[in-house]
Design an enzyme around this catalytic site. Structure first.
Site, short mmCIF file in Angstrom:
data_model
loop_
_atom_site.label_atom_id
_atom_site.label_comp_id
_atom_site.label_asym_id
_atom_site.label_seq_id
_atom_site.Cartn_x
_atom_site.Cartn_y
_atom_site.Cartn_z
CB SER A 1 -39.54 6.97 26.38
OG SER A 1 -38.66 5.91 26.09
CE LYS B 1 -36.18 5.96 29.59
NZ LYS B 1 -37.46 6.50 29.07
#
Length: 815
Positions: free
Chosen positions: A688, A731
């Site tokens: 990611s 996140k």
């Protein structure tokens, strides 16, 4: 101790009033001469009174052996008048007398009780021996044969007594003589004394002799079966079998029989299923036949104790009031709406359908978010028992399914131990840290859990120790984990995964106000009169002293501050201590985490990425720099293989888009590129960070600053597409924690925002990107040109092409 005299006692007149001597453990008959040891004060005075007069006393047996001072109701009414023939005083102040029984007598009433009993008696009329008849002769012969039989079976009788019995033809005296030498219980002997008719009395004696013959025959049979070489253990067994046979004949139960009867009673109370009941009865029969001191008997006894203590049919009643359960869940936990909704749905279905299999939930989330305490809250809401089993570090398959009974010290597995501990067959059973299960040569506990956590199989879960099926379908299993990946895929498929993400600053503030601060105040013995903390101070603790997804460290820091206040209160300073952001340092020290200085200004080659860890979300400041070299790529920061491959993919994409980015072609062959991810001691991996590394590379090579207020996450492909990522809420929380207002996310993650709380997105600008050029447009300060600048060589080629095209019409014209 006794001597039977065939001669009749002297003819004496029996007075109406006599002193009474209660005797223990013996019944005195007429014609009997026996010694008596007298120690009670009242009996000694009765003897002294008798010796001063006609030397006669009434000897009556007391009903209970251990009664020291018998009342009139404790003494049998029928006794024997005895004459004291001799008296001897012993050194221990007792008296030994020799008495001879004269005749039977019945107590009419008691004349006095102090200092000794004096009674009025009615002697039995002198019994006349019946005339000779066939019945009398048959009874006498039967009695004599019975005596001979018991003597041959081992009953000890004195030779003189045997001779007297052989020569006696009077049924009454024969009955008295036999019964007084058999050593029977007082109650049995007393009934013989009270029987007046001689033939009837002798018939009862023959019945007693018949029973005694049966007992002695059984004893001889046991002795014959126990012949052979007998060591200590065999000798104990022999004695116990003798005792068992005797007690069985007398209608008495020994300890083992009582134990078996107790087990049988408890088996009935357990209401076991048919298969279990059959096995329990089988093992109980084995236990009944075993010697109680053998090792196998102890094993079977332990097994039976487990069988009767497990709640086969006992279930607690569920609290099906949905509003009450909702209130309990809200009292115990802040937020976690998804979990609460799932529990209330289960209650609603359970209310409509009585028979419903218990759900198998798996709470996945970082440490400190309340996964374990949520299990306790669910049990309280349902009104069920709560059992917790930690799976962290478990490596033995037998911990789940139990050990075989053949092993010394074997026990059921911890699943059945928990069921026994709960006392019901439908508890809330929490399997904590299921992702920390290991495996070695003793088996794989995760594989053993497949049957436990499968609703289609666990209705007949068989523990190795018990060896019988137990229905686990009523149990509500809840498992917890920090990570899903380590869980066995087959096991993961059997559970309903519910993700519990970390908390926002606002949620942490609410949790601190509602739960943490009141709990710590109570633990530290202070109150709100002594301690007060402002919301801004709590927020400062969250941002500058803790960096976590849960609230454990927040609670520790609050406890740290309260200890300081508690000390001051204990020192005699009970004033109110108000904690503000300015005074916070005086209570819990200097801040542990300061804001990143890099995010305060735009820099070239520095991009902020978002990462997910098992403790929550984190920000990554990915740095890229170039230096003169040969086009080598260096990666540092303890990166995993997947992350290194993402860096290679990012570099390849940037190199392919060099013209669009305004990067000279020779740059890649004359420049060494170094990508570094700080916190180099911490391992990092995952795809990611692809767009973050691509942005840092593009910024460095094109010399374009990256916006300091943008964070990003997404996987990159060689064609510039952005793939979705996981851990979205963590996140986003990481970005909010460091006050980054703009976040770039993959377009395919847009649907996931619907499940996030609306307050979490407040103050954030979310940018969704499908391609990397959209990321560059949002993250880089200067817009990237869509068309590349033509190089000098390209310009020359283009000019020559134009000249050739312009010359074409002239050539055609000349033709």
């Amino acid at each position: 101790m006794t001597e039977e005299l065939p001669q009749a006692p002297p003819n004496v007149d029996i007075p109406d009033d006599l002193p009474l001597i209660p005797v223990r453990d013996i019944v005195v008959f007429p014609y009997m001469v026996l010694p008596l040891f007298v120690g009670r004060e009242m009996s000694i005075k009765a003897i002294e009174t008798a010796l001063a007069g006609n030397r006669m006393v009434l000897l009556a047996t007391q009903k209970a052996h251990d009664t020291e001072t018998p009342a009139p109701t404790d003494i049998f009414e029928t006794g024997t008048v005895g004459m004291i023939m001799r008296m001897l005083k012993l050194p221990d102040e007792r008296i030994k007398i020799l008495v001879q029984g004269l005749t039977k007598a019945k107590i009419i009433h008691y004349l006095q009780s102090e200092p000794f009993y004096s009674v009025r008696i009615q002697p039995f009329p002198a019994s006349r021996e019946p005339a000779a008849s066939l019945e009398t002769e048959a009874v006498i012969r039967t009695a004599k044969e019975g005596v001979d039989r018991i003597a041959s079976l081992g009953k000890v009788l004195m030779p003189d007594v045997m001779m007297v019995i052989e020569n006696m033809d009077e049924p009454g005296r024969l009955a008295d003589l036999i019964v007084s030498n058999l050593g029977l219980k007082v109650e049995v002997t007393q009934k013989i004394l009270e029987t007046d008719d001689p033939v009837t009395r002798l018939k009862r004696v023959t019945e007693i002799l018949s029973k005694e013959i049966d007992v002695l025959s059984m004893q001889q049979k046991i002795q014959a079966d126990a012949k052979g070489e007998i060591d200590k253990t065999q000798r104990e067994y022999f004695l116990r079998e003798q005792l068992k046979a005797i007690q069985k004949e007398l209608g008495e139960l020994d300890d083992r029989a009582e134990e078996v009867a107790e087990f049988r009673k408890r088996i009935e109370e357990c209401r076991m299923p048919d298969k279990v009941l059959k096995e329990a009865e089988k093992q109980l029969k084995r236990l009944e036949k075993m010697h109680p001191d053998t090792a196998e008997a102890a094993t079977v006894r332990t097994y039976m104790e487990w069988m009767v203590e497990i709640p086969w049919s006992h279930a607690s009643t569920d609290n099906l009031e949905i509003d009450a359960a909702k209130k309990v869940l809200n009292e115990d936990h802040y937020d976690l709406e998804k979990v609460k909704e799932r529990i209330l749905e289960y209650l609603a279905v359970r209310k409509l359908k009585e028979k419903l299999k218990g759900p198998i939930l798996c709470f996945v989330g970082p440490p400190g978010v309340g996964k374990t305490s949520l299990g306790k809250s669910i049990a309280r809401a349902l009104g069920r028992e709560f059992v917790r089993m930690s799976l962290g570090g478990v490596r033995d398959e037998a911990e789940i399914r139990g050990h075989r009974r053949t092993y010394v010290g074997s026990l059921p597995g911890r699943i059945m131990q928990g069921i026994k501990q709960a006392g019901t067959n439908n508890p809330v059973f929490m399997l904590d840290e299921i992702d920390k299960v290991g495996m070695d040569f003793r088996g794989d506990p995760s594989a053993a859990l497949l049957e436990v956590l499968d609703p289609e199989q666990n209705h007949a879960f068989a523990d190795h120790y018990l060896g019988v099926p137990f229905d686990l379908s009523n149990v509500m299993f809840i498992t917890t984990a920090n990570l899903i990946d380590p869980i066995l895929s087959a096991l993961r498929d059997r559970m309903e995964i519910i993700e519990i993400p970390g908390y926002t600053e606002e949620e942490k503030l609410g949790i601190a106000r509602r739960y943490l601060i009141p709990r710590q105040l109570e633990k530290h013995g202070i109150s709100e009169k002594h301690f007060r903390v402002t919301d801004l101070a709590v927020q400062r603790i969250v941002t500058h002293y803790t960096r976590e997804a849960g609230v454990r460290n927040l609670e520790r820091e609050l406890a740290n501050a309260m200890r300081k206040v508690a000390r001051r209160v204990a020192e005699g300073k009970p004033k109110l201590h108000s904690i503000t952001p300015r005074s916070l340092r005086n209570y819990i020290g200097i801040p542990k985490y300061l804001p990143e200085t890099e995010k305060e200004k735009d820099q070239v080659g520095l991009a902020i990425g978002l990462a997910w860890t098992e403790t929550g979300g984190e920000t990554l400041h990915i740095e890229a720099t170039g230096m003169q070299g040969k086009g080598n790529l260096t990666l540092t920061g303890h990166l995993g293989d997947v992350m290194k491959e993402s860096a290679q993919a990012a570099l390849s994409f940037v190199r392919a888009q060099a013209g669009t980015l305004g990067i000279k072609e020779e740059t890649f062959s004359t420049t060494d590129i170094h990508i570094h991810v700080p916190a180099g001691a911490i391992p990092k991996d995952g795809p990611s960070a692809g767009i973050t590394m691509a942005t840092a590379l593009a910024s460095n090579l094109a010399n374009i600053p990256v916006r300091h207020d943008v964070a990003m996450t997404g996987e990159i492909t060689l064609r510039g597409r952005i793939l979705p990522i996981g851990g979205l809420k963590e996140k986003i929380l990481a970005a909010k924690r460091v006050s980054i207002p703009r976040i770039i996310l993959p377009k395919r993650n847009e649907k996931d925002l619907e499940e996030l709380p609306k307050h979490l997105l407040k103050g954030l600008k979310i940018i969704f990107a499908e391609r990397v050029d959209q990321v560059f447009a949002a993250a880089l300060l200067r817009p990237v040109r869509r068309k590349p600048k033509p190089s000098a060589r390209a310009k020359t080629a283009a000019s020559s092409r134009k000249q050739r095209v312009a010359a074409l019409p002239a050539k055609k014209a000349r033709r």
